[in-house]
Design a protein around this motif. Structure first.
Motif, PDB file in Angstrom:
ATOM      1  N   ALA A   4       0.842  -1.200   0.000  1.00 17.71           N
ATOM      2  CA  ALA A   4       0.000   0.000   0.000  1.00 17.71           C
ATOM      3  C   ALA A   4       0.878   1.251   0.000  1.00 17.71           C
ATOM      4  O   ALA A   4       0.621   2.211  -0.732  1.00 17.71           O
ATOM      5  CB  ALA A   4      -0.936   0.009   1.209  1.00 17.71           C
ATOM      6  N   ALA A   5       1.941   1.215   0.785  1.00 16.00           N
ATOM      7  CA  ALA A   5       2.820   2.372   0.912  1.00 16.00           C
ATOM      8  C   ALA A   5       3.694   2.575  -0.324  1.00 16.00           C
ATOM      9  O   ALA A   5       3.757   3.678  -0.880  1.00 16.00           O
ATOM     10  CB  ALA A   5       3.691   2.218   2.160  1.00 16.00           C
ATOM     11  N   GLU A   6       4.354   1.520  -0.769  1.00 23.64           N
ATOM     12  CA  GLU A   6       5.264   1.685  -1.905  1.00 23.64           C
ATOM     13  C   GLU A   6       4.501   1.923  -3.196  1.00 23.64           C
ATOM     14  O   GLU A   6       4.937   2.676  -4.054  1.00 23.64           O
ATOM     15  CB  GLU A   6       6.235   0.513  -2.040  1.00 23.64           C
ATOM     16  N   HIS A   7       3.341   1.329  -3.354  1.00 21.09           N
ATOM     17  CA  HIS A   7       2.547   1.542  -4.554  1.00 21.09           C
ATOM     18  C   HIS A   7       2.035   2.987  -4.588  1.00 21.09           C
ATOM     19  O   HIS A   7       1.961   3.598  -5.654  1.00 21.09           O
ATOM     20  CB  HIS A   7       1.384   0.541  -4.606  1.00 21.09           C
ATOM     21  N   SER A   8       1.720   3.518  -3.422  1.00 21.08           N
ATOM     22  CA  SER A   8       1.311   4.922  -3.339  1.00 21.08           C
ATOM     23  C   SER A   8       2.444   5.830  -3.795  1.00 21.08           C
ATOM     24  O   SER A   8       2.228   6.766  -4.571  1.00 21.08           O
ATOM     25  CB  SER A   8       0.890   5.279  -1.914  1.00 21.08           C
ATOM     26  N   GLN A   9       3.649   5.561  -3.321  1.00 19.22           N
ATOM     27  CA  GLN A   9       4.792   6.377  -3.724  1.00 19.22           C
ATOM     28  C   GLN A   9       5.013   6.315  -5.230  1.00 19.22           C
ATOM     29  O   GLN A   9       5.287   7.332  -5.868  1.00 19.22           O
ATOM     30  CB  GLN A   9       6.055   5.917  -2.986  1.00 19.22           C
ATOM     31  N   ARG A  10       4.866   5.137  -5.802  1.00 19.50           N
ATOM     32  CA  ARG A  10       5.043   4.977  -7.249  1.00 19.50           C
ATOM     33  C   ARG A  10       4.041   5.835  -8.017  1.00 19.50           C
ATOM     34  O   ARG A  10       4.399   6.535  -8.962  1.00 19.50           O
ATOM     35  CB  ARG A  10       4.876   3.503  -7.635  1.00 19.50           C
ATOM     36  N   HIS A  11       2.774   5.785  -7.608  1.00 17.78           N
ATOM     37  CA  HIS A  11       1.760   6.549  -8.329  1.00 17.78           C
ATOM     38  C   HIS A  11       1.857   8.041  -8.057  1.00 17.78           C
ATOM     39  O   HIS A  11       1.505   8.843  -8.924  1.00 17.78           O
ATOM     40  CB  HIS A  11       0.357   6.002  -8.043  1.00 17.78           C
ATOM     41  N   VAL A  12       2.341   8.426  -6.905  1.00 21.18           N
ATOM     42  CA  VAL A  12       2.560   9.855  -6.650  1.00 21.18           C
ATOM     43  C   VAL A  12       3.647  10.378  -7.591  1.00 21.18           C
ATOM     44  O   VAL A  12       3.533  11.483  -8.129  1.00 21.18           O
ATOM     45  CB  VAL A  12       2.898  10.130  -5.169  1.00 21.18           C
ATOM     46  N   GLY A  13       4.665   9.579  -7.836  1.00 21.03           N
ATOM     47  CA  GLY A  13       5.697   9.970  -8.804  1.00 21.03           C
ATOM     48  C   GLY A  13       5.122  10.138 -10.199  1.00 21.03           C
ATOM     49  O   GLY A  13       5.432  11.101 -10.913  1.00 21.03           O
ATOM     50  N   GLN A  14       4.276   9.198 -10.598  1.00 17.33           N
ATOM     51  CA  GLN A  14       3.633   9.305 -11.906  1.00 17.33           C
ATOM     52  C   GLN A  14       2.688  10.506 -11.946  1.00 17.33           C
ATOM     53  O   GLN A  14       2.595  11.203 -12.961  1.00 17.33           O
ATOM     54  CB  GLN A  14       2.885   8.016 -12.221  1.00 17.33           C
ATOM     55  N   LEU A  15       2.002  10.744 -10.840  1.00 19.19           N
ATOM     56  CA  LEU A  15       1.102  11.895 -10.741  1.00 19.19           C
ATOM     57  C   LEU A  15       1.878  13.190 -10.950  1.00 19.19           C
ATOM     58  O   LEU A  15       1.441  14.077 -11.699  1.00 19.19           O
ATOM     59  CB  LEU A  15       0.409  11.897  -9.373  1.00 19.19           C
ATOM     60  N   LEU A  16       3.027  13.317 -10.314  1.00 19.97           N
ATOM     61  CA  LEU A  16       3.850  14.515 -10.449  1.00 19.97           C
ATOM     62  C   LEU A  16       4.187  14.781 -11.915  1.00 19.97           C
ATOM     63  O   LEU A  16       4.041  15.904 -12.401  1.00 19.97           O
ATOM     64  CB  LEU A  16       5.140  14.389  -9.634  1.00 19.97           C
TER      65      LEU A  16
END
Length: 170
Positions: free
Chosen positions: A146-158
């Motif tokens: 949940a945590a690492e997948h969130s970080q991955r998508h936040v990077g893509q979001l940026l």
């Protein structure tokens, strides 16, 4: 005000030591989403630059993944509501606003932090089946995902937010 990243601010109160990295990553994701989405134009929410996922998709998916992983951590199966949410992630919906999606993500992170606080360390290695195929994981595995997948998508979001804002300003 420049603060250090969440993981450099010390322990998250009441979160077990072994779950601190997950809490830090989730809280970092929350802060970054708030920052990146500040003043984001509503009209760009469902745009797909270069055919890639929209900002709306990333925001929905961030909340959806956390919700699903919390369900698996409790050794529960996904509900029909969760399957429907998954099916609709990224589908254009003019009734959904940036503010709604950001608030939904903030609430989901709060729920996740509460869940981490209430997860005893002695169950972290317990088996947890994931998905319809019941693929093998553990409590710590799904919580970390949940945590690492969130970080991955936040990077893509940026990246998506940056590209769309740049294209919109031309």
């Amino acid at each position: 005000m420049n603060k250090p990243e969440v993981w450099l601010r010390g322990k998250v109160v009441e979160v077990p030591d072994l779950l601190q990295p997950a809490a830090h990553a989730l809280l970092q994701s929350r802060e970054e989403v708030e920052e990146y989405m500040r003043d984001f134009p509503e009209g760009l929410l469902w745009e797909k630059p270069a055919g890639r996922a929209s900002v709306g998709f990333h925001l929905q998916h961030l909340s959806g993944v956390i919700d699903r992983m919390l369900t698996y951590a409790k050794a529960e199966k996904l509900s029909e509501t969760q399957f429907q949410y998954l099916k609709n992630e990224g589908k254009f919906n003019e009734e959904i606003s940036v503010e709604f999606l950001v608030n939904n993500f903030q609430e989901k992170v709060d729920e996740a932090i509460d869940s981490l606080k209430n997860t005893p360390e002695n169950i972290l290695t317990e088996f947890r089946p994931v998905g319809r195929k019941a693929l093998p994981s553990t409590v710590i595995g799904v919580l970390f995902h949940a945590a690492e997948h969130s970080q991955r998508h936040v990077g893509q979001l940026l990246v998506t937010v940056s590209v769309l804002k740049d294209l919109d300003s031309r």
